[in-house]
Design a protein around this motif. Structure first.
Motif, PDB file in Angstrom:
ATOM      1  N   VAL A  55     -43.115  43.849  29.243  1.00 51.11           N
ATOM      2  CA  VAL A  55     -43.339  44.726  28.099  1.00 51.11           C
ATOM      3  C   VAL A  55     -43.412  46.144  28.647  1.00 51.11           C
ATOM      4  N   LYS A  56     -42.324  46.873  28.463  1.00 57.74           N
ATOM      5  CA  LYS A  56     -42.168  48.172  29.124  1.00 57.74           C
ATOM      6  C   LYS A  56     -43.245  49.182  28.718  1.00 57.74           C
ATOM      7  N   ASN A  57     -43.520  49.300  27.412  1.00 56.90           N
ATOM      8  CA  ASN A  57     -44.483  50.331  26.985  1.00 56.90           C
ATOM      9  C   ASN A  57     -45.919  49.978  27.387  1.00 56.90           C
ATOM     10  N   MET A  58     -46.205  48.718  27.669  1.00 61.03           N
ATOM     11  CA  MET A  58     -47.540  48.322  28.129  1.00 61.03           C
ATOM     12  C   MET A  58     -47.585  48.156  29.647  1.00 61.03           C
ATOM     13  N   LYS A  59     -46.421  48.172  30.277  1.00 57.08           N
ATOM     14  CA  LYS A  59     -46.288  48.069  31.730  1.00 57.08           C
ATOM     15  C   LYS A  59     -46.946  46.809  32.286  1.00 57.08           C
ATOM     16  N   ARG A  60     -46.703  45.679  31.595  1.00 59.41           N
ATOM     17  CA  ARG A  60     -47.188  44.403  32.089  1.00 59.41           C
ATOM     18  C   ARG A  60     -46.354  43.259  31.521  1.00 59.41           C
ATOM     19  N   TYR A  61     -46.573  42.072  32.045  1.00 60.53           N
ATOM     20  CA  TYR A  61     -45.778  40.913  31.659  1.00 60.53           C
ATOM     21  C   TYR A  61     -46.487  40.091  30.593  1.00 60.53           C
ATOM     22  N   SER A  62     -45.703  39.582  29.640  1.00 66.10           N
ATOM     23  CA  SER A  62     -46.232  38.651  28.650  1.00 66.10           C
ATOM     24  C   SER A  62     -45.561  37.302  28.851  1.00 66.10           C
ATOM     25  N   TYR A  63     -46.260  36.259  28.433  1.00 64.15           N
ATOM     26  CA  TYR A  63     -45.791  34.894  28.643  1.00 64.15           C
ATOM     27  C   TYR A  63     -45.961  34.090  27.361  1.00 64.15           C
ATOM     28  N   THR A  64     -45.036  33.157  27.108  1.00 66.29           N
ATOM     29  CA  THR A  64     -45.237  32.141  26.089  1.00 66.29           C
ATOM     30  C   THR A  64     -45.331  30.812  26.808  1.00 66.29           C
ATOM     31  N   VAL A  65     -46.083  29.898  26.211  1.00 67.21           N
ATOM     32  CA  VAL A  65     -46.278  28.591  26.830  1.00 67.21           C
ATOM     33  C   VAL A  65     -45.783  27.502  25.899  1.00 67.21           C
ATOM     34  N   LYS A  66     -45.385  26.376  26.458  1.00 69.45           N
ATOM     35  CA  LYS A  66     -44.823  25.277  25.679  1.00 69.45           C
ATOM     36  C   LYS A  66     -45.824  24.717  24.672  1.00 69.45           C
ATOM     37  N   GLU A  67     -47.087  24.693  25.030  1.00 67.30           N
ATOM     38  CA  GLU A  67     -48.109  24.096  24.174  1.00 67.30           C
ATOM     39  C   GLU A  67     -48.463  24.966  22.965  1.00 67.30           C
ATOM     40  N   HIS A  68     -48.250  26.276  23.070  1.00 71.80           N
ATOM     41  CA  HIS A  68     -48.543  27.224  21.986  1.00 71.80           C
ATOM     42  C   HIS A  68     -47.374  28.210  21.876  1.00 71.80           C
ATOM     43  N   PRO A  69     -46.224  27.771  21.348  1.00 75.74           N
ATOM     44  CA  PRO A  69     -45.005  28.595  21.391  1.00 75.74           C
ATOM     45  C   PRO A  69     -45.046  29.872  20.548  1.00 75.74           C
ATOM     46  N   THR A  70     -45.946  29.977  19.583  1.00 76.45           N
ATOM     47  CA  THR A  70     -45.994  31.180  18.736  1.00 76.45           C
ATOM     48  C   THR A  70     -47.013  32.209  19.232  1.00 76.45           C
ATOM     49  N   THR A  71     -47.713  31.895  20.307  1.00 75.45           N
ATOM     50  CA  THR A  71     -48.724  32.791  20.864  1.00 75.45           C
ATOM     51  C   THR A  71     -48.246  33.324  22.203  1.00 75.45           C
ATOM     52  N   PHE A  72     -48.499  34.599  22.476  1.00 78.48           N
ATOM     53  CA  PHE A  72     -48.159  35.134  23.799  1.00 78.48           C
ATOM     54  C   PHE A  72     -49.437  35.476  24.543  1.00 78.48           C
ATOM     55  N   PHE A  73     -49.342  35.442  25.843  1.00 80.91           N
ATOM     56  CA  PHE A  73     -50.465  35.709  26.725  1.00 80.91           C
ATOM     57  C   PHE A  73     -50.042  36.729  27.774  1.00 80.91           C
ATOM     58  N   PHE A  74     -51.029  37.403  28.356  1.00 85.80           N
ATOM     59  CA  PHE A  74     -50.774  38.300  29.474  1.00 85.80           C
ATOM     60  C   PHE A  74     -51.259  37.642  30.763  1.00 85.80           C
ATOM     61  N   GLU A  75     -50.784  38.146  31.899  1.00 85.23           N
ATOM     62  CA  GLU A  75     -51.131  37.559  33.200  1.00 85.23           C
ATOM     63  C   GLU A  75     -52.631  37.427  33.415  1.00 85.23           C
ATOM     64  N   GLU A  76     -53.396  38.382  32.922  1.00 83.43           N
ATOM     65  CA  GLU A  76     -54.833  38.397  33.141  1.00 83.43           C
ATOM     66  C   GLU A  76     -55.520  37.208  32.473  1.00 83.43           C
ATOM     67  N   GLU A  77     -54.864  36.592  31.505  1.00 85.28           N
ATOM     68  CA  GLU A  77     -55.468  35.486  30.769  1.00 85.28           C
ATOM     69  C   GLU A  77     -55.260  34.131  31.447  1.00 85.28           C
ATOM     70  N   PHE A  78     -54.479  34.102  32.527  1.00 87.06           N
ATOM     71  CA  PHE A  78     -54.202  32.860  33.235  1.00 87.06           C
ATOM     72  C   PHE A  78     -54.860  32.841  34.598  1.00 87.06           C
ATOM     73  N   LYS A  79     -54.983  31.627  35.124  1.00 82.08           N
ATOM     74  CA  LYS A  79     -55.312  31.451  36.540  1.00 82.08           C
ATOM     75  C   LYS A  79     -54.456  30.299  37.048  1.00 82.08           C
ATOM     76  N   LYS A  80     -54.218  30.264  38.341  1.00 85.76           N
ATOM     77  CA  LYS A  80     -53.394  29.209  38.936  1.00 85.76           C
ATOM     78  C   LYS A  80     -54.042  27.863  38.684  1.00 85.76           C
ATOM     79  N   ALA A  81     -53.213  26.881  38.379  1.00 82.01           N
ATOM     80  CA  ALA A  81     -53.721  25.522  38.118  1.00 82.01           C
ATOM     81  C   ALA A  81     -54.041  24.814  39.401  1.00 82.01           C
TER      82      ALA A  81
END
Length: 69
Positions: free
Chosen positions: A43-69
């Motif tokens: 996301v260029k204007n926010m200068k960070r990456y967004s992600y969608t996940v298979k379990e919740h395809p209509t919701t996006f997340f940012f890197e800070e919301e995840f941790k390695k499994a």
């Protein structure tokens, strides 16, 4: 020419790569739910990456919301 090369090097140094890749399993920090990355985008204007996940395809997340499994 030298000024152009220096500016180009500075721009490349600022570029960051995404932490997680498609198909990777991660954990959502708030819920401790394991999910699989479906796709990611910068996301260029926010200068960070967004992600969608298979379990919740209509919701996006940012890197800070995840941790390695």
């Amino acid at each position: 020419m030298a000024k152009y090369v220096i500016l180009l090097v500075k721009r490349v140094a600022k570029l960051k790569s995404n932490k997680y890749n498609t198909g990777e399993t991660v954990t959502i920090q708030d819920t401790n739910e394991s999910v699989t990355i479906n796709k990611w985008a910068y996301v260029k204007n926010m200068k960070r990456y967004s992600y969608t996940v298979k379990e919740h395809p209509t919701t996006f997340f940012f890197e800070e919301e995840f941790k390695k499994a």
